[in-house]
Motif scaffolding. Structure first.
Motif: not given
Length: 238
Positions: A178, A175-176, A202-204
């Protein structure tokens, strides 16, 4: 030109593997990963910082594309501080093993591969590598691996420094990232399809693309559909 796509090859691969890959409007930079291991060991986080330093010298947009081992290295570049990438494409990659027992077992098996790469007969090593079920037994459209015998020291070192067993799990850190990420897997690659289906939510800003009639070596097993998927996605985020 709209920008540059930086292409990272896989384990026992070469920058020349990407020689047939093009994206209209973009220049293609085929990265020789072995030069990062020329002189000394290099961890995956250190690689990420080194590649990012190179990318900062090139006017953007800069798109990072990594396949398999190159995809794992790409994740480290994306997660490094002050990452310069505008978007990324991850292909057939593993975010990391989640237990020390799994990582230890993988380090042991990769140490065996390292020894074979360093000291074994090179044709025998290549035959055994390609015989792995996940790889399908061939190099469709990829550069001649016999030429890699000149880099066998670096190939062997990669099985230690860049082993999946040496990699800390990145699942909690996804998630980091961006920036837009296209995660690609082959329809016939059950293991890495499952990993991709878990990783993308889980990805932005993640997009999953499953390429038909392809296994693990997606860009070379179905290059037409792969290239079209990349081109259309880049247009969608332009």
């Amino acid at each position: 030109m709209k920008g540059t796509v930086w292409c990272l090859h896989g384990a026992v691969g070469q920058a020349a593997d990407w020689s047939g890959f093009t994206v209209p409007g973009f220049s293609i930079r085929r990265v020789d990963l072995w030069r990062f291991l020329d002189c000394c060991p290099m961890s995956m986080p250190d690689f990420g910082r080194a590649l990012n330093e190179e990318a900062r010298r090139v006017s953007g947009p800069n798109i990072l594309l990594g396949y398999s081992m190159g995809g794992r290295l790409a994740l480290h570049s994306l997660l490094a501080d002050d990452s310069p990438w505008d978007a990324a494409i991850i292909v057939s990659a593993h975010p990391g093993l989640e237990s020390e027992a799994e990582r230890s077992a993988r380090r042991e098996s990769d140490a065996v591969w390292a020894a074979k790469a360093l000291r074994g007969e090179w044709p025998d090593f290549l035959a055994e590598w390609n015989a792995q079920p996940v790889l399908g037994g061939a190099n469709p459209g990829m550069a001649d691996r016999r030429l890699l015998a000149q880099r066998r020291r670096e190939v062997g070192r990669s099985f230690v420094d860049w082993s999946l067993g040496a990699q800390q799990s990145l699942w909690d850190r996804l998630p980091e990232i961006r920036r837009p990420v296209l995660w690609i897997c082959g329809e016939c690659d059950a293991k890495f399809r499952a990993l991709a289906e878990r990783a993308v939510p889980l990805l932005f800003q993640g997009t999953l693309e499953i390429i038909p009639d392809a296994g693990h070596r997606v860009p070379w097993e179905n290059p037409g559909i792969f290239g079209m998927a990349v081109e259309q996605w880049l247009q969608s985020i332009d």
